[in-house]
Design a protein around this motif. Structure first.
Motif, short mmCIF file in Angstrom:
data_model
loop_
_atom_site.label_atom_id
_atom_site.label_comp_id
_atom_site.label_asym_id
_atom_site.label_seq_id
_atom_site.Cartn_x
_atom_site.Cartn_y
_atom_site.Cartn_z
N LEU A 105 0.80 -1.22 0.00
CA LEU A 105 0.00 0.00 0.00
C LEU A 105 0.84 1.27 0.00
O LEU A 105 0.41 2.29 -0.52
CB LEU A 105 -0.93 0.01 1.21
CG LEU A 105 -2.27 -0.67 1.03
CD1 LEU A 105 -3.08 -0.57 2.29
CD2 LEU A 105 -3.03 -0.03 -0.13
N CYS A 106 2.03 1.22 0.59
CA CYS A 106 2.78 2.48 0.72
C CYS A 106 3.31 2.95 -0.63
O CYS A 106 3.90 4.00 -0.73
CB CYS A 106 3.88 2.37 1.76
SG CYS A 106 5.20 1.25 1.33
N ARG A 107 3.04 2.19 -1.69
CA ARG A 107 3.41 2.66 -3.03
C ARG A 107 2.31 3.51 -3.65
O ARG A 107 2.50 4.10 -4.71
CB ARG A 107 3.67 1.46 -3.95
CG ARG A 107 4.88 0.67 -3.55
CD ARG A 107 4.86 -0.72 -4.16
NE ARG A 107 4.68 -0.71 -5.60
CZ ARG A 107 4.36 -1.79 -6.30
NH1 ARG A 107 4.16 -2.93 -5.68
NH2 ARG A 107 4.21 -1.73 -7.59
N PHE A 158 1.13 -5.13 -10.28
CA PHE A 158 2.02 -5.05 -11.44
C PHE A 158 1.81 -3.78 -12.26
O PHE A 158 2.73 -3.26 -12.84
CB PHE A 158 1.85 -6.29 -12.32
CG PHE A 158 2.35 -7.53 -11.67
CD1 PHE A 158 3.73 -7.75 -11.56
CD2 PHE A 158 1.49 -8.45 -11.11
CE1 PHE A 158 4.21 -8.86 -10.92
CE2 PHE A 158 1.97 -9.58 -10.47
CZ PHE A 158 3.34 -9.79 -10.37
N ARG A 159 0.58 -3.33 -12.34
CA ARG A 159 0.31 -2.08 -13.05
C ARG A 159 -0.48 -1.15 -12.15
O ARG A 159 -1.71 -1.14 -12.19
CB ARG A 159 -0.47 -2.36 -14.35
CG ARG A 159 0.39 -2.93 -15.44
CD ARG A 159 -0.33 -2.84 -16.75
NE ARG A 159 -0.57 -1.47 -17.14
CZ ARG A 159 0.09 -0.87 -18.11
NH1 ARG A 159 0.99 -1.51 -18.78
NH2 ARG A 159 -0.18 0.37 -18.42
N PRO A 160 0.23 -0.37 -11.32
CA PRO A 160 -0.43 0.43 -10.29
C PRO A 160 -1.53 1.34 -10.83
O PRO A 160 -2.45 1.66 -10.10
CB PRO A 160 0.71 1.26 -9.72
CG PRO A 160 1.93 0.48 -10.01
CD PRO A 160 1.67 -0.25 -11.28
N ILE A 198 -6.67 8.45 -4.55
CA ILE A 198 -7.79 7.52 -4.60
C ILE A 198 -7.31 6.08 -4.73
O ILE A 198 -8.03 5.16 -4.37
CB ILE A 198 -8.78 7.84 -5.74
CG1 ILE A 198 -8.06 8.06 -7.02
CG2 ILE A 198 -9.64 9.01 -5.38
CD1 ILE A 198 -9.01 8.19 -8.17
N PHE A 199 -6.10 5.88 -5.24
CA PHE A 199 -5.63 4.51 -5.34
C PHE A 199 -5.39 3.92 -3.96
O PHE A 199 -5.72 2.78 -3.69
CB PHE A 199 -4.36 4.44 -6.19
CG PHE A 199 -4.64 4.65 -7.63
CD1 PHE A 199 -5.11 3.62 -8.42
CD2 PHE A 199 -4.49 5.90 -8.20
CE1 PHE A 199 -5.40 3.81 -9.75
CE2 PHE A 199 -4.79 6.11 -9.53
CZ PHE A 199 -5.25 5.06 -10.30
N PHE A 200 -4.82 4.72 -3.09
CA PHE A 200 -4.62 4.27 -1.72
C PHE A 200 -5.98 3.98 -1.08
O PHE A 200 -6.18 2.95 -0.44
CB PHE A 200 -3.87 5.34 -0.92
CG PHE A 200 -3.54 4.93 0.49
CD1 PHE A 200 -2.40 4.21 0.77
CD2 PHE A 200 -4.39 5.26 1.53
CE1 PHE A 200 -2.11 3.82 2.07
CE2 PHE A 200 -4.11 4.87 2.83
CZ PHE A 200 -2.96 4.16 3.10
#
Lengths: 260, 312, 298
Positions: free
Chosen positions: B101-103, C284-286, B107-109
């Protein structure tokens, strides 16, 4: 003279776009090196590669004889190469004091403490001293977004100097700064640099600024070094006149291709 | 610093004393509110770094199930042991999920953390051993061999909640003033600068994520003991949405925000439900819109305006 | 073999249903940068509207084939009214806020609409099975499929084509694509972005309602269906890449097939599989499979 920083055939391309083709640059201790070049000549890309923000497609970067290719910005900075930014990179919604306090907090601790306070008297005093050195103490309580460009630039450079780097890379320190204030700003920065003894490489479009502060000049063109040497020699170079200084009207719009 | 710690402890003692005289329903309501407040304090750490997790229900539910399952399995009712276990399990899971998650940001988080809590929901709903979607009952807690009965029944969980709140409150209050706390603001404001100052943005976010998970597990564990019943709904995305709601309502500018938000939320929900059982969600929704429009920094900002003499 | 066919058919049917929902969601996000949680409510409104309109219609003794038009009509009317009200009445005041704040705004709208639905339709279940059973069933390799479900695949394909054609082959669609790629520049070039927002939001709402209306004959319409649907739609658009209609199609197929495989092989893993796939893709594809690229400058 010993080479502090040396790059060999440094290249970087973004897909089909070549941002840097073949850059050989050497910086020695104590030098103040000016860099000129038009849009997309590879100046910012060069700084990004040296500080580990961008990985070079090929080539070598040596710092004090050791390769630093593959290191991230944190490692490069700890090794002794710090930089400033074309657009000052600060914490815009925080005060100037908080900006400096955070910088000190991160600098002093390899592992950030969770419970001990940051805004102690000692730390605040230290922050005040730093701001005084750059002549911006009066802005201490103000939020960064309200600051004039020149002050933001100074704060950006002050944060870069915090770790007492051996090389300071300045990316257009005077861009966006009013003409009348350019020399004041550079004087302040150079005073701090002289005190710390760091070598400097600075990208600049104003020839007067270049002439006044640099001990050496490098001209970039099309991702390569076009000329490198004494300031007057480079400025009088026919190729430089034709390709670089001849058309630098678009000075403030430099924005190089960046990877997301 | 000493002053604030004393104040928080004082408030805790006052709450404990008041608890002795409260009617049972209020004790119960406050216990659940404080437990949620704990979860939201964790969320506050993330939100101050600019990360909104729509999945804190994952650890809230996991903590509760840990307490319930371990209580049955080890045949213990020792409240402290069970809650400690809940926190440890939550941190262990967060240590794995956090790496991924820390990447992510924005909204993605938010969506990704929601996905993880929905996975737990999906697993629990299908686990007949744990009562599937009905959940199961948790045995009443014991503390040092003492089990309260009758009138003082809800008091034990209440006391636990208050003590946890005081502990976490002091921690968060100090944390927000520490280099790590400031680093959270810094990450929200400008990640590039943080990296160029020499700190790892990912490590900062990871630390915050672990702390938030621990607090959510703590809140979930206390909820399980207080409510005596748990079900997969605790991991459903609407539960996580509630936490974000509370954070926004109370405000994330101060450690007290989440607690005030949680109490207000529980009161609002209880009364809205009593007044009109068919439109309580609507009342919540309208309150949320009003807060976003007119009080973007939450109810706590009202308190700050008064105490610091800022204009309203 | 039988199992494979059953898995494929169920997967494609499920995917075509998912696509209609996800298309509206991703279109709204692409143009307006709003991840619209209230989309689930649009779906529910379409389902309730469709079910009750079909009920009225058939109670009047009109020819049964007209019920399909009732479903379409319910979606158009319901989606347009709700979409216009929300966009013009509420979202307009919020533009320019953070994306995460906008999620919360739409979350509030979802809470409100859930109760509005209960106020209008009550809490009892609605059934409108006639359009579903009317078409009969088809035998395929020893398996029986409802013709209505097969029709759904074609309707979904048609919607996909219309969206593609509208976005790529019409002037308005190209303007919309300009807004998707760079809102500021589009506004600077004189595109009426505000109008684009309204139109997009209404189209998205109608698509959401249409998905609900088309589903209504096959399910019992009750409170809470919108809340369940929205998280599935999120998974689909996140897998495909937020804002990309093509991505929504691919995401719907992936989720549809994965879920149908799980249902047939290991039913307990149904929900787990959907989010497992989502996690795998994002690891793999964030940015999802077809993401809109964004640039960052220093």
């Amino acid at each position: 003279m010993s080479a502090l920083l040396e790059t060999r055939s440094l290249a970087r391309n973004f897909g089909a776009v070549t941002a840097a083709a073949d850059i050989d640059v050497t910086i020695n201790a104590g030098e103040i090196v000016g860099v000129i070049g038009s849009n997309g000549a590879g100046k910012t890309t060069f700084i990004n590669m040296v500080t580990g923000y961008l990985a070079p497609s090929s080539g070598e970067i040596l710092f004090k004889g050791k390769s630093i290719v593959g290191k991230n910005p944190r490692q490069v900075m700890r090794a002794g190469i710090c930089r400033s930014f074309q657009v000052a990179q600060l914490f815009p919604e925080l005060t100037v004091l908080d900006n400096v306090l955070i910088a000190y907090g991160i600098m002093k601790h390899k592992i950030l403490p969770l419970m001990s306070p940051l805004a102690t008297k000692a730390n605040i005093q230290q922050a005040e001293q730093l701001l005084e050195e750059y002549g911006i103490t009066s802005y201490m309580a103000e939020t960064v977004v309200t600051l004039p460009q020149g002050v933001r630039k100074l704060l950006d450079i002050a944060l870069a100097m915090l770790r007492k780097p051996e090389i300071l890379l300045l990316d257009e320190p005077t861009s966006g700064v009013a003409i009348d204030d350019k020399f004041d700003l550079m004087d302040t920065v150079m005073r701090a640099v002289r005190k710390s003894g760091a070598a400097v490489l600075f990208v600049e479009h104003d020839m007067e600024v270049i002439a006044r502060y640099s001990t050496r000049l490098i001209a970039f063109y099309d991702g390569r070094v076009l000329a490198d040497g004494a300031v007057s020699d480079v400025m009088n170079d026919e190729k430089v006149k034709e390709l670089v200084t001849g058309h630098h009207l678009d000075i403030d719009y430099e924005q190089e291709v960046q990877h997301a | 610093m000493k002053y604030a710690t004393t104040m928080i402890i004082g408030a805790g003692i006052a709450l404990l004393a008041a608890g002795l005289f409260m009617p049972g329903w209020l004790t119960f309501l406050l216990t659940l509110a404080f437990a949620k407040g704990l979860v939201v304090m964790g969320l506050l750490l993330l939100m101050r770094a600019g990360l909104v997790s729509f999945g804190q229900g994952l650890y809230y539910c996991l903590g509760a199930y840990c307490v319930g399952i371990a209580g049955d399995y080890f045949e213990t009712q020792n409240a402290l042991l069970l809650i400690l276990l809940a926190v440890v399990v939550c941190v262990a899971l967060a240590a794995v999920i956090g790496l991924l998650l820390c990447r992510y940001r924005d909204i993605f988080f938010a969506m990704f953390s929601m996905a993880f809590s929905m996975i737990l929901y999906g697993v629990l709903v299908k686990s007949s051993a744990f009562g599937s979607s009905d959940g199961f009952n948790v045995k009443p807690p014991l503390l040092f061999g003492w089990t309260p009965t009758g009138e003082s029944g809800p008091f034990l969980a209440y006391g636990l909640a208050v003590v946890a709140l005081v502990g976490v409150g002091i921690f968060v209050w100090r944390y927000l003033r520490s280099p790590m706390g400031y680093a959270g603001e810094a990450v929200r404001e400008n990640e590039i600068r943080v990296e160029y100052l020499g700190a790892s943005v990912r490590r900062i976010i990871y630390t915050k994520y672990l702390l938030a998970a621990a607090m959510a597990g703590l809140g979930g564990g206390i909820t399980a003991l207080a409510a005596g019943h748990i079900d997969p709904e605790m991991a459903y995305w609407t539960t996580s949405g509630e936490f974000v709601f509370i954070a926004l309502m109370g405000g994330v500018g101060h450690a007290a925000g989440p607690v005030i938000g949680a109490v207000l939320f529980e009161l609002l929900r209880t009364y809205a439900f009593q007044i009109s059982p068919y439109t309580w969600q609507m009342i919540l929704g309208i309150s949320l819109l009003v807060i976003i429009l007119y009080l973007p920094k939450g109810v706590w900002s009202l308190v700050e305006r008064v105490t610091k003499g800022k204009p309203l | 073999m039988k199992l494979v066919i059953a898995m494929l058919m169920d997967g494609v049917i499920y995917a075509s249903w998912l696509f209609v929902i996800a298309a509206g969601l991703t279109l709204i996000y692409g143009v307006m940068r709003i991840l619209n949680m209230a989309h689930g409510s649009f779906y529910a409104i379409g389902a309730y509207g469709g079910a009750s309109l079909v009920g009225f219609y058939l109670a009047g003794g009109y020819p049964p084939w007209g019920a399909y038009f009732m479903l379409l009509g319910a979606a158009l009317i319901g989606g347009t009214i709700v979409g216009l009200l929300i966009e013009r009445g509420l979202l307009r005041m919020m533009y320019g806020r953070d994306e995460v704040v906008m999620i919360l705004v739409t979350y509030a709208i979802l809470l409100i609409l859930e109760d509005v639905i209960k106020l209008i339709w009550g809490v009892d279940a609605y059934f409108a099975y006639q359009p579903y059973t009317l078409l009969g069933r088809t035998k395929l390799a020893g398996l029986s499929f409802a013709n209505y479900d097969i029709l759904l695949i074609f309707v979904s394909a048609l919607i996909c084509f219309v969206l593609w054609w509208g976005l790529n082959r019409t002037r308005k669609g190209k303007l919309l694509q300009a807004v998707i790629h760079d809102r500021d520049t589009a506004a600077f070039l004189g595109i009426n972005v505000t109008r684009m927002f309204t139109v997009t939001f209404v189209i998205g709402a109608v698509l959401g309602a249409l998905a609900g209306a088309l589903t209504a004959p096959g399910i019992s319409v009750m409170p809470g269906i919108g809340v369940e649907v929205i998280i599935l739609a999120f998974a689909v658009v996140v897998i495909g890449g937020l804002g990309s209609v093509g991505g929504a199609l691919l995401g719907a197929l992936i989720v549809g097939l994965a879920r149908s495989a799980a249902v047939h092989l290991y039913p307990d893993a149904e929900l787990f599989v959907i989010y497992g796939v989502m996690g795998l893709v994002l690891a793999f594809r964030p940015q999802g499979l077809f993401a809109i690229a964004t640039a960052r400058k220093i």
